[in-house]
Design an enzyme around this catalytic site. Structure first.
Site, PDB file in Angstrom:
ATOM      1  N   GLU A   1      40.871 -38.313   1.382  1.00 42.96           N
ATOM      2  CA  GLU A   1      40.498 -39.302   0.028  1.00 42.96           C
ATOM      3  C   GLU A   1      40.105 -40.603   0.154  1.00 42.96           C
ATOM      4  OE1 GLU A   1      41.873 -37.689  -3.990  1.00 42.96           O
ATOM      5  OE2 GLU A   1      40.160 -36.018  -3.666  1.00 42.96           O
TER       6      GLU A   1
ATOM      7  N   GLU B   1      38.089 -29.801  -2.011  1.00 43.35           N
ATOM      8  CA  GLU B   1      38.233 -29.285  -3.190  1.00 43.35           C
ATOM      9  C   GLU B   1      38.024 -28.557  -4.451  1.00 43.35           C
ATOM     10  OE1 GLU B   1      41.956 -32.254  -3.542  1.00 43.35           O
ATOM     11  OE2 GLU B   1      42.283 -33.261  -2.987  1.00 43.35           O
TER      12      GLU B   1
END
Ligand SMILES: *[C@@H]1O[C@H](CO)[C@@H](O)[C@H](O)[C@H]1NC(C)=O
Ligand SMILES: *[C@@H]1O[C@H](CO)[C@@H](O)[C@H](O)[C@H]1NC(C)=O
Ligand SMILES: *[C@@H]1O[C@H](CO)[C@@H](O)[C@H](O)[C@H]1NC(C)=O
Length: 887
Positions: free
Chosen positions: A187, A256
């Site tokens: 991320e 995710e």
């Protein structure tokens, strides 16, 4: 020579095979990709994956979790790698116990599943310091996650270490191992802009460094829209159907898919309704998704001080399909398992067919995958259930159902749902129609294993109320200097730089001289202008009060009214971290503890500024240094039996308990306690903080699955402790005499501590005649070649946990029953025969099924009306387990 000749023949014949560990022949797997999907050994694949973080369970649980994931229809297990635990000091590695990564991955391989390895090494993961070792802070000139040589050197060395370990154990797919994808960074795109140009340079360096490691499978970067051409960028979020990768030759992957959300102290418990989760997954595959990973599939427990923060709870349940205790969460697990089955049936068309979009209304749409060649040559059905035409019908209206016409047929689409038609005709799955059974669970005060003979000869067992049958002993932690390492300065020190995170605790000790004049009409208040996460302020040995910064700011002000004596006053402030920061650009610079200034206001003579007077910083608390949580450590001090049972701050408690009978998961009920740490047999269960309750408001009675989900929707436990129960893995228990230790910081009621077991109370099932038939039934129907007959009959199925039988039917109604599992009610339409019919079909069975048709019940209670069937059944172990009398 002859021998050598046959040997080389053997080697030649087996070139595509390599030895797996333990002598298992494992075939080398070729993993590549194109715009449509990952290509494994030449075949494009639709893949469903689930996150299980190995240290959030104990090794004894791993295999069972993996098998439950496989049963749930998963193809792969995803995990982060936890740098801080694997390299506890520079160049010293730990891959043992809960951190035995190769062992975990080999169990995944043994189950026949793939692995997605997110090496990072930044993990975030609500893990302490985001998974970074705290010793990194001691490296001169280091800046995390940017174009900084000292950081890059350390990061590269750890990534190499992990890659080499994986290679050593032959765990990458081309070596015959299970790893099909690896992730570098994590991320980073979310924060890259904060670092300016060096951020971009670092990202490219990380990508290139990873590529150079030659692992033979593709690398991914999640939330990284500027990832270079040789790395697949992937999506994280609650919905990723509208997202696309940054190049036309990369497949659409979702690393995710948040199955719920993590818990925080002082907050209610989040839940994501399965109807919405299934909707998000179906929408993703509807719109060309090819790989999706549940974050988490099993969340587990933040044992020890591994939880990140600040304020992440010890439970990392995440409302996952497998709950914190390793049990199936129903109907979530089952409803998703059915979805995965249907997706698998559609795989061929999804990865090979042409995609057509058809608008069906203002908020309704179809995506159709069809293979024209197959359609013309083989009609609808292909052998091996490979369908030439697959349709997804979506209704994204968050309030109303819609009636749509598709392929000449009319379909009713519930609000916020996707219907899947594997042959473009029959709906076999709708994301909003939950056919899977649900269950109610209970935390039951267990009976102690130890049984005594009563005078009449029968066995008696004791309820496991620890203070009942057994005796608590207490040890008072000193409030004053106890002999730990002390740093004296004339200013306040940042906490992590002093403790190196070897403990949550740092004492800030000073004193204050006041005169009788100062105290005239005085209302003294100690003011700490800036602190995090928690302070307990003691004056002259007494706890004046505590402050935490949750919901206020990273750093906030503590304002504490205090009683002062004329003369010398001892000020001892215990500063406590509650999980180190795990997210945000530059988080390594945010620090912890008391930053000051520290003032005393409310004295008759004005403000006193303590900031630059002498402070003694004492690291940790005495009991921790003495390891009072171990049997050996506990022998170094004198414990006082049966004392201090009234609430007091800074007390160590010890007691013993026997393991509950059976094999149900065990937990400690700490609902009456304040805040602290808890150990069983020397192993830390984690932090507890039941005293910090969730706000009274914000929970709703009913959870509406419709519309976009966010973590504050569908929360439970308002006004309750954020976490009442603390998982004790069975593997950590001895049959008798388990050594339980608590360090209580603020005071709690130990008389209420209980050992509980978690078990299934009842199982429920609800179906309506608007629902599709079970997938298995539909497949049978297809195979029977009687496809001209329309299959419309839904079926209700009930299944007890393994080893249990249906011992009672608590509720059964065919008609229009209302409510949810545990609170079903009859409606205006009800067939009186239902209970009898259900009892006949189910009692004494481990599982049973009933067709939803008036014929099943012999009557049609309200002809012409749509009907449903609801059943709640009690599951119990067979009666022979209950023993009375001689043994
Ligand atoms: C792996 O598969 C790709 C495409 O599917 C192919 O081009 C390549 O030759 C294969 N590699 C090996 C070693 O078999
Ligand atoms: C025997 O004694 C125990 C304990 O006093 C009691 O709970 C139990 O009911 C008694 N059983 C019988 C058969 O009298
Ligand atoms: C207290 O002392 C600190 C350190 O010298 C200073 O920064 C702060 O402004 C002072 N505060 C007051 C209210 O005097």
């Amino acid at each position: 020579m002859a021998a050598a000749g046959s040997l080389s023949f053997l080697l030649f014949a087996l070139t595509i095979f390599v030895f797996g560990d333990g002598g298992i022949w494992a075939s080398a797997t070729n993993v590549t990709y194109d715009q449509r999907a990952l290509i494994i050994d030449g075949k494009r694949r639709i893949l469903v994956s689930g996150a299980i973080h190995y240290p959030r369970a104990v090794p004894e649980m791993w295999e069972d979790l993996i098998l439950k994931a496989k049963d749930g229809g998963l193809d792969a297990i995803e995990t982060y790698v936890f740098w801080d635990r694997h390299e506890p000091s520079p160049g010293t590695y730990n891959f043992e116990g809960r951190y035995d990564l190769p062992k975990f991955l080999k169990l995944v391989q043994k189950a026949g599943l793939y692995v997605i390895l997110r090496i990072g090494p930044y993990a975030c993961a609500e893990w302490n310091f985001g998974g970074f070792p705290v010793w990194l802070l001691d490296i001169p000139g280091i800046h995390f996650r940017t174009n900084n040589e000292p950081f890059k050197r350390r990061m590269q060395s750890f990534v190499k270490k992990v890659v080499n370990l994986m290679k050593e154990h032959k765990l990458f797919a081309p070596q015959g191992g299970p790893i099909i994808l690896a992730q570098i960074e994590n991320e980073y795109g979310n924060i890259e802009w904060s670092f300016g140009a060096p951020g971009k340079q670092y990202m490219l360096w990380a990508a290139n460094m990873a590529r150079g490691l030659d692992i033979g499978v593709p690398w991914i970067m999640c939330q990284q829209s500027d990832a270079p051409e040789y790395i697949i960028n992937t999506c994280n979020g609650y919905y990723c159907d509208g997202w696309m990768p940054n190049a036309a030759n990369k497949p659409k992957m979702w690393t995710e898919d948040w199955s719920g959300w993590f818990g925080s102290w002082g907050e209610p418990v989040p839940h994501r309704p399965v109807e919405d989760l299934a909707f998000a997954v179906a929408r993703f595959f509807e719109r060309r998704g090819s790989l999706q990973n549940y974050y988490m599939y099993f969340g587990g427990t933040n044992f020890g001080r591994t939880s990140g923060g600040p304020y992440i709870t010890t439970s990392y349940d995440y409302d996952s399909p497998i709950d914190e205790y390793g049990q199936l969460r129903q109907p979530k697990w089952g409803h998703l398992a059915n979805l995965h089955k249907v997706l698998k049936i559609c795989e061929e068309a999804l990865v090979g067919g042409d995609l057509r979009y058809i608008s069906l209304g203002r908020m309704q749409e179809a995506h159709v995958y069809s293979n024209a060649e197959r359609e013309s040559s083989l009609a609808t059905v292909l052998e091996n259930n490979l369908f030439a035409c697959v349709a997804f019908l979506a209704n994204i209206d968050a309030t109303s159902s819609a009636s749509v016409t598709f392929n000449g047929n009319v379909y009713i689409l519930p609000p916020w749902s996707v219907s899947i038609l594997p042959d473009c005709k029959q709906v076999v799955y709708n994301t909003a129609q939950v056919i899977s059974q649900s269950a109610t669970l209970r935390m039951e005060a267990s009976r102690l294993q130890r049984r005594d003979l009563a005078s009449n000869g029968s066995l008696v067992s004791y309820p496991a109320k620890i203070s009942g049958a057994l005796v608590w002993e207490a040890y008072k932690e000193p409030v004053r200097v106890w002999g730990g390492k002390i740093l004296k300065t004339k200013h306040l020190l940042e906490q992590i730089s002093v403790t190196k995170d070897t403990t949550d605790y740092l004492w800030y000790r000073s004193s204050l001289q006041v005169s009788p004049e100062d105290l005239l009409d005085a209302t003294p208040v100690i003011e700490i202008e800036s602190m995090r996460d928690v302070v307990h302020i003691f004056v002259n040995g007494e706890l004046a009060g505590s402050t935490n910064t949750k919901n206020v700011g990273l750093y906030a002000k503590a304002t504490q009214p205090v009683n002062l004596n004329a003369g010398d006053n001892e000020i001892d402030i215990l500063s406590v971290t509650v999980g180190l920061q795990n997210y945000g650009a530059f988080f390594e610079t945010w620090g912890a503890g008391i930053r000051g200034p520290v003032l005393v206001r409310g004295l008759a003579t004005g403000v006193r500024n303590l900031t630059n007077q002498l402070w003694k910083h004492e690291i940790g608390v005495k009991g921790e240094a003495l390891k009072l949580y171990t049997r050996e450590g506990a022998e170094t001090v004198t414990w006082v039996p049966n004392s201090l049972t009234t609430s007091q701050p800074l007390v160590w408690y010890k007691g013993q308990f026997d393991a509950p009978e059976g094999d149900e998961p065990v937990a400690l009920d700490l609902g009456g306690m304040g805040k602290g740490l808890v150990w069983v047999n020397g192993k830390s269960l984690g932090r507890y903080w039941p005293a910090f309750r969730a706000p009274q408001n914000g929970c709703s009675q009913k959870c509406d699955y419709r519309g976009p989900y966010g973590p504050s929707k569908c929360v439970t436990g308002c006004g309750q402790p954020s976490q009442q129960w603390y998982h004790i893995p069975r593997a950590w228990l001895e049959p008798t005499g388990n050594f339980l230790v608590l360090f209580e910081e603020i005071g709690g009621d130990i008389s209420n501590i209980q050992i509980v077991t978690r078990s299934t109370n009842s199982v429920c099932s609800y179906i309506s005649d608007a629902y599709p038939p079970p997938v298995s039934m539909w497949l049978e129907h297809i195979n029977s070649k009687e496809t001209h007959k329309k299959l419309t009959t839904p079926m209700l199925e009930l299944q007890c946990p393994t080893g249990n039988l249906i011992t009672d039917i608590k509720f059964a109604s065919y008609g229009n029953p209302q409510g949810a599992c545990g609170s079903f009610k009859k409606g205006s339409c009800h067939a009186e025969s239902t209970l009898l019919v259900v009892k006949q079909a189910c009692m004494g069975q481990e599982s049973c099924s009933l067709t939803l048709s008036w014929k099943t019940f012999g009557v049609n209670p309200c002809p012409g009306l749509s009907k449903s069937l609801a059943v709640e059944a009690i599951c119990r172990p067979p009666a022979s387990d209950i023993f009375i009398g001689d043994m």
